[in-house]
Design an enzyme around this catalytic site. Structure first.
Site, PDB file in Angstrom:
ATOM      1  CG  ASP A   8      -1.637   1.232   1.483  1.00 12.59           C
ATOM      2  OD1 ASP A   8      -2.260   1.716   0.535  1.00 12.59           O
ATOM      3  OD2 ASP A   8      -1.578   1.763   2.610  1.00 12.59           O
ATOM      4  CG  ASP A  10      -1.833   7.600   0.753  1.00 14.36           C
ATOM      5  OD1 ASP A  10      -0.789   8.161   0.379  1.00 14.36           O
ATOM      6  OD2 ASP A  10      -2.923   7.767   0.186  1.00 14.36           O
TER       7      ASP A  10
END
Length: 241
Positions: A8, A10
């Protein structure tokens, strides 16, 4: 022996949410209440489109946005981790699946010189219009009831693994590194040899714990991390095996 690393972006690779960081460019570094309250669950991309329109209307241009975005801090140890992956590409394929956008991720990775570590980045496509406004589109359409309408990370991961299989690449393990609620769907698709790496104290870790309490645990092994160095140590062990 080839491992697939899925990140991922963020609050995983970077230690902030890129979509909320951009608000630093807004007048007085804040959004009008009406705009801020216009977000509807599952419709983040549409909300960000309105934010970008507001920034454009406020005279915020590409160079200012880029300057702001490239000051975003990486999560502790992530630079070391990405350096290590870059030096060991014989062992690791590395992709990002993110609900951010192509422009932000590209800026941040290139500024830190990590863009070549990644084999692919899957995120919402963004571009600047002729008038200088940043526009963003949904990544794809899908039929998963658990995910926001613009992105099912499980679908992206499964399609990528299938594509690689057709090219003759079968991964020994998939290692999924994330923090958020939208990382649970792909994590539940992992098999027993795979590893889910959930950031300590964040939503994904809590959801995985809740599943175990409900006697419906994920199939993969789970490793909780708080810095990229812990992930790096684990990867070193894997390639020694």
């Amino acid at each position: 022996m080839k491992f697939l690393l899925v990140f991922d972006f963020d609050c995983t690779v970077i230690d902030e949410n890129s979509d909320t960081w951009i608000v630093k460019c807004a007048p007085e570094e804040k959004l009008p209440n009406k705009l801020r309250n216009s977000y509807q669950k599952g419709h983040w991309t549409e909300y960000m489109s309105r934010v970008f329109r507001y920034l454009g209307d406020s005279g915020v241009r590409e160079d200012e946005m880029k300057r702001t975005m490239t000051t975003i801090p990486f999560t502790t140890g992530m630079r070391d981790l990405l350096d290590f992956i870059g030096k060991n590409k014989d062992f690791f394929d590395c992709i990002i699946i993110s609900d951010s956008n192509t422009v932000f991720i590209d800026w941040i990775l290139k500024a830190a010189n990590f863009h070549e570590v990644l084999d692919e980045v899957f995120t919402n496509p963004a571009t600047f219009s002729g008038a200088g406004y940043l526009t963003v589109q949904n990544f794809h359409t899908h039929h998963c009831a658990k995910c926001p309408k613009n992105l099912c990370k499980r679908k992206v991961l499964e399609e990528f693994v299938d594509k690689k299989l057709q090219q003759g690449v079968k991964y020994t393990k998939i290692i999924y590194v994330g923090d958020g609620g939208n990382d649970l769907c792909p994590v539940t698709s992992l098999k027993k040899d795979d590893i889910a790496m959930a950031r300590q104290g964040y939503t994904l870790e809590k959801m995985i714990s809740q599943m175990s309490e409900d006697l419906d645990p994920v199939q993969s092994s789970v490793l909780v991390w708080s810095s990229g160095i812990e992930i790096l140590s684990h990867l070193k062990l894997l390639i020694k095996e």
